[in-house]
Design a protein around this motif. Sequence first.
Motif, PDB file in Angstrom:
ATOM      1  N   TYR A 216       0.789  -1.232   0.000  1.00  0.00           N
ATOM      2  CA  TYR A 216       0.000   0.000   0.000  1.00  0.00           C
ATOM      3  C   TYR A 216       0.824   1.287   0.000  1.00  0.00           C
ATOM      4  O   TYR A 216       0.242   2.375   0.127  1.00  0.00           O
ATOM      5  N   THR A 217       2.117   1.229  -0.101  1.00  0.00           N
ATOM      6  CA  THR A 217       2.944   2.437  -0.116  1.00  0.00           C
ATOM      7  C   THR A 217       4.037   2.310  -1.174  1.00  0.00           C
ATOM      8  O   THR A 217       4.172   1.269  -1.829  1.00  0.00           O
ATOM      9  N   ASP A 218       4.835   3.360  -1.298  1.00  0.00           N
ATOM     10  CA  ASP A 218       5.985   3.321  -2.206  1.00  0.00           C
ATOM     11  C   ASP A 218       7.256   2.862  -1.501  1.00  0.00           C
ATOM     12  O   ASP A 218       8.334   2.891  -2.088  1.00  0.00           O
TER      13      ASP A 218
ATOM     14  N   GLY B 189       3.828   7.802  -0.329  1.00  0.00           N
ATOM     15  CA  GLY B 189       2.817   7.289  -1.245  1.00  0.00           C
ATOM     16  C   GLY B 189       1.817   6.362  -0.589  1.00  0.00           C
ATOM     17  O   GLY B 189       1.352   5.411  -1.223  1.00  0.00           O
ATOM     18  N   SER B 190       1.460   6.635   0.652  1.00  0.00           N
ATOM     19  CA  SER B 190       0.555   5.739   1.382  1.00  0.00           C
ATOM     20  C   SER B 190      -0.852   5.799   0.793  1.00  0.00           C
ATOM     21  O   SER B 190      -1.414   6.882   0.594  1.00  0.00           O
ATOM     22  N   ARG B 191      -1.414   4.619   0.544  1.00  0.00           N
ATOM     23  CA  ARG B 191      -2.748   4.512  -0.038  1.00  0.00           C
ATOM     24  C   ARG B 191      -3.750   3.893   0.930  1.00  0.00           C
ATOM     25  O   ARG B 191      -4.883   3.585   0.551  1.00  0.00           O
TER      26      ARG B 191
ATOM     27  N   PRO C 279      -9.204   3.033   4.290  1.00  0.00           N
ATOM     28  CA  PRO C 279      -8.833   4.377   3.824  1.00  0.00           C
ATOM     29  C   PRO C 279      -8.461   5.342   4.936  1.00  0.00           C
ATOM     30  O   PRO C 279      -7.730   6.310   4.707  1.00  0.00           O
TER      31      PRO C 279
END
Length: 415
Positions: free
Chosen positions: A298-300, A324-326, A389
């Motif tokens: 879920y992140t970069d 980049g956390s999603r 989320p």
Amino acid sequence: MNETEPAVVLLDPLKNGAGYKKAALDMGLAVVAVYTLDPQELKARWPDHTDGDDVSLYAPDAAGALAALRGTGYAFRAVVPAFESAVHLADAIAHELGLPGNEASLAWARRNKAAMRAHAAEAGVRIPAFRLVHDFSQVPAAAAEVGYPAIVKPTMDAGANGVTLISDARAAENVTIDDDNALFGSPKEWLVEQYIRGREFAVNCFSSDGDHRVIDMWEYRQPDSRDYDFPLWDNVQATPEDPDWERVAEHVAQVLTAFGVRRGPSHTEVKVASDGVYLIEVGARLPGGPATDQWVEYTDIRPFHDALECYLGRRPEIMDKPLGSRALFGAIAIRNDDAPGTLVAVHGLDKVRERPAVDKVLVSYEPGDHVPVTHETKTIPVGAWVSAPDQQGVVRALAEIRAAVTLEITPDPQH
């Protein structure tokens, strides 16, 4: 193979080992694995531990590892502590090989909890009052000095193994810890320390040449306000808006600098009390699950690649770019808090696995297995990792799992 073939030395590449081995392969580095744990234990707990190794070596200490490494013919580029058991050995070996690492003179203080407390006191890091004992008969006097409630913990174990809350003098008189249950083997010494009441956080960082970046924080949430000696119940990823974020981040940066952590990942546990932030433990290593798996998903963040870049003496991009956390993350421990017994069934798992917020379900026992009371990570009957989320969604998912799952256990006859 010749002396110009580059390689990375992985110390005890076990739970996170596969990630480090893949990262080394991607970077064109051979994997020379050094296993410091007992070979019989390795074969029993991790029968496939050598998968992905170009060379597998066995040595219980830094001197033995160095002797074995010098006979391999590789050109070593980095030394990586891939497991809790070897964090102190990695920097000692890196120092002797002239490779990037953390301050070698403080390696023992980053592993042994008594040395950790002593160095923190010298460095001005806020810590609980503590005493070191070498026999359980010394616990009552030590606990009386630090005050009740108090915590007794082995100096070299991990995963909350052996950590014991003593609420009063009567409990101190009767405390025992089973050394045979130690994860890594332990010296005959224990810390007796002041119990700190307050919020508890685990803080994951990356460091490069002495710069520190907080990657995330996880709060250890309990079911109620009672004192505890095992922190895992609901783990919820905190956000920068948390009222304690800034002072926790500042304290952890102070800790990492004071303990000579200059490069690589770290996992630091602290408590936030009314009079400030207290260091509980610092580990110069990647965190365990679920953090690394969820970062990848879920992140970069590329935890193993980024960590290896640090140990190679390079600055990984993750030190400077957005994460980049999603999603936000959480984890749950379905514990056996009642009495030891035989597992009849775990109810509700199918419903849990169907929930979209659930990333992974972990089940440690099968029907017919004996299930002890949960006091450490290896005796958690059921766990799950979740993502959502926002933090509210994480908390809601954890509550839904706890409502759905029940353990059916037949207590042992004496209970």
